[in-house]
Motif scaffolding. Sequence first.
Motif, PDB file in Angstrom:
ATOM      1  N   GLU A   1      10.271  18.070   5.101  1.00 29.19           N
ATOM      2  CA  GLU A   1      10.215  18.126   3.636  1.00 29.19           C
ATOM      3  C   GLU A   1       9.012  17.330   3.161  1.00 29.19           C
ATOM      4  O   GLU A   1       8.638  16.317   3.749  1.00 29.19           O
ATOM      5  N   ARG A   2       8.445  17.758   2.054  1.00 31.56           N
ATOM      6  CA  ARG A   2       7.241  17.110   1.554  1.00 31.56           C
ATOM      7  C   ARG A   2       7.196  17.166   0.037  1.00 31.56           C
ATOM      8  O   ARG A   2       7.873  18.006  -0.546  1.00 31.56           O
ATOM      9  N   PRO A   3       6.400  16.282  -0.518  1.00 30.81           N
ATOM     10  CA  PRO A   3       5.697  15.165   0.102  1.00 30.81           C
ATOM     11  C   PRO A   3       6.627  13.968   0.270  1.00 30.81           C
ATOM     12  O   PRO A   3       7.616  13.834  -0.443  1.00 30.81           O
ATOM     13  N   ILE A   4       6.280  13.135   1.198  1.00 29.00           N
ATOM     14  CA  ILE A   4       6.985  11.861   1.383  1.00 29.00           C
ATOM     15  C   ILE A   4       6.040  10.776   0.908  1.00 29.00           C
ATOM     16  O   ILE A   4       4.873  10.743   1.317  1.00 29.00           O
ATOM     17  N   VAL A   5       6.532   9.911   0.043  1.00 27.40           N
ATOM     18  CA  VAL A   5       5.728   8.794  -0.446  1.00 27.40           C
ATOM     19  C   VAL A   5       6.417   7.509  -0.029  1.00 27.40           C
ATOM     20  O   VAL A   5       7.623   7.344  -0.226  1.00 27.40           O
TER      21      VAL A   5
ATOM     22  N   ASP B   1      -2.613   3.331 -11.077  1.00 28.53           N
ATOM     23  CA  ASP B   1      -3.716   2.401 -10.860  1.00 28.53           C
ATOM     24  C   ASP B   1      -3.435   1.592  -9.605  1.00 28.53           C
ATOM     25  O   ASP B   1      -3.463   0.359  -9.629  1.00 28.53           O
ATOM     26  N   LYS B   2      -3.130   2.304  -8.513  1.00 28.87           N
ATOM     27  CA  LYS B   2      -2.806   1.645  -7.249  1.00 28.87           C
ATOM     28  C   LYS B   2      -3.486   2.399  -6.118  1.00 28.87           C
ATOM     29  O   LYS B   2      -3.542   3.626  -6.143  1.00 28.87           O
ATOM     30  N   PRO B   3      -3.967   1.674  -5.133  1.00 26.84           N
ATOM     31  CA  PRO B   3      -4.572   2.360  -3.987  1.00 26.84           C
ATOM     32  C   PRO B   3      -3.498   3.050  -3.142  1.00 26.84           C
ATOM     33  O   PRO B   3      -2.342   2.608  -3.100  1.00 26.84           O
ATOM     34  N   PHE B   4      -3.869   4.124  -2.513  1.00 21.83           N
ATOM     35  CA  PHE B   4      -2.946   4.814  -1.630  1.00 21.83           C
ATOM     36  C   PHE B   4      -3.703   5.521  -0.522  1.00 21.83           C
ATOM     37  O   PHE B   4      -4.896   5.782  -0.635  1.00 21.83           O
ATOM     38  N   THR B   5      -2.972   5.826   0.520  1.00 14.62           N
ATOM     39  CA  THR B   5      -3.515   6.534   1.670  1.00 14.62           C
ATOM     40  C   THR B   5      -2.874   7.908   1.733  1.00 14.62           C
ATOM     41  O   THR B   5      -1.672   8.042   1.505  1.00 14.62           O
ATOM     42  N   VAL B   6      -3.679   8.905   2.047  1.00 17.33           N
ATOM     43  CA  VAL B   6      -3.171  10.267   2.218  1.00 17.33           C
ATOM     44  C   VAL B   6      -3.161  10.588   3.704  1.00 17.33           C
ATOM     45  O   VAL B   6      -4.179  10.443   4.384  1.00 17.33           O
ATOM     46  N   ILE B   7      -1.998  11.002   4.197  1.00 16.36           N
ATOM     47  CA  ILE B   7      -1.894  11.435   5.585  1.00 16.36           C
ATOM     48  C   ILE B   7      -1.519  12.912   5.570  1.00 16.36           C
ATOM     49  O   ILE B   7      -0.446  13.278   5.088  1.00 16.36           O
TER      50      ILE B   7
ATOM     51  N   MET C   1       0.836  -1.188   0.000  1.00 15.22           N
ATOM     52  CA  MET C   1       0.000   0.000   0.000  1.00 15.22           C
ATOM     53  C   MET C   1       0.878   1.248   0.000  1.00 15.22           C
ATOM     54  O   MET C   1       1.813   1.351   0.779  1.00 15.22           O
ATOM     55  N   LEU C   2       0.576   2.148  -0.860  1.00 14.13           N
ATOM     56  CA  LEU C   2       1.274   3.421  -0.943  1.00 14.13           C
ATOM     57  C   LEU C   2       0.690   4.399   0.076  1.00 14.13           C
ATOM     58  O   LEU C   2      -0.508   4.405   0.327  1.00 14.13           O
ATOM     59  N   THR C   3       1.564   5.228   0.620  1.00 12.33           N
ATOM     60  CA  THR C   3       1.150   6.273   1.548  1.00 12.33           C
ATOM     61  C   THR C   3       1.854   7.555   1.155  1.00 12.33           C
ATOM     62  O   THR C   3       3.045   7.539   0.854  1.00 12.33           O
ATOM     63  N   ILE C   4       1.109   8.657   1.160  1.00  8.77           N
ATOM     64  CA  ILE C   4       1.712   9.962   0.916  1.00  8.77           C
ATOM     65  C   ILE C   4       1.478  10.832   2.146  1.00  8.77           C
ATOM     66  O   ILE C   4       0.358  10.936   2.644  1.00  8.77           O
ATOM     67  N   TYR C   5       2.562  11.398   2.640  1.00 11.47           N
ATOM     68  CA  TYR C   5       2.487  12.379   3.723  1.00 11.47           C
ATOM     69  C   TYR C   5       2.395  13.726   3.025  1.00 11.47           C
ATOM     70  O   TYR C   5       3.341  14.158   2.362  1.00 11.47           O
ATOM     71  N   HIS C   6       1.248  14.359   3.155  1.00 14.76           N
ATOM     72  CA  HIS C   6       0.834  15.442   2.267  1.00 14.76           C
ATOM     73  C   HIS C   6       0.486  16.711   3.037  1.00 14.76           C
ATOM     74  O   HIS C   6      -0.108  16.658   4.109  1.00 14.76           O
ATOM     75  N   ASN C   7       0.873  17.843   2.447  1.00 12.37           N
ATOM     76  CA  ASN C   7       0.466  19.161   2.936  1.00 12.37           C
ATOM     77  C   ASN C   7      -0.285  19.821   1.785  1.00 12.37           C
ATOM     78  O   ASN C   7       0.340  20.232   0.799  1.00 12.37           O
TER      79      ASN C   7
END
Length: 113
Positions: free
Chosen positions: A90-94, A24-30, A1-7
Amino acid sequence: MLTIYHNPRCSKSREGLALLELQDKPFTVIKYLNEPLTKPELTDIITKLGISPLELVRQKEKVWTDTYKGKQLTDDEIIVALVAHPTLIERPIVINGDKAVIARPAERVKEIL
């Protein structure tokens, strides 16, 4: 699962999110400014990035220049500063599993897909 630390207020972070949305992949946004990271979480992210804590710091941010610049800080002290002041991160972190990138530029996301 992909995760992005997002601002959402950061254009580079929005670019990274847009690139993930094209995959075409699910991901979570934090939204890490709303959901602050804990010290263990941030330590884990730094390990996955394979960088020193200082490399994750936005060193031109006012809080850094006013409070920390020029001081001899240990890695642990830098991590504590990042936890206390998430705007310094620093952002974003994936993250994809055990791999992570700071997606600046956004195309760096492709390195871990």
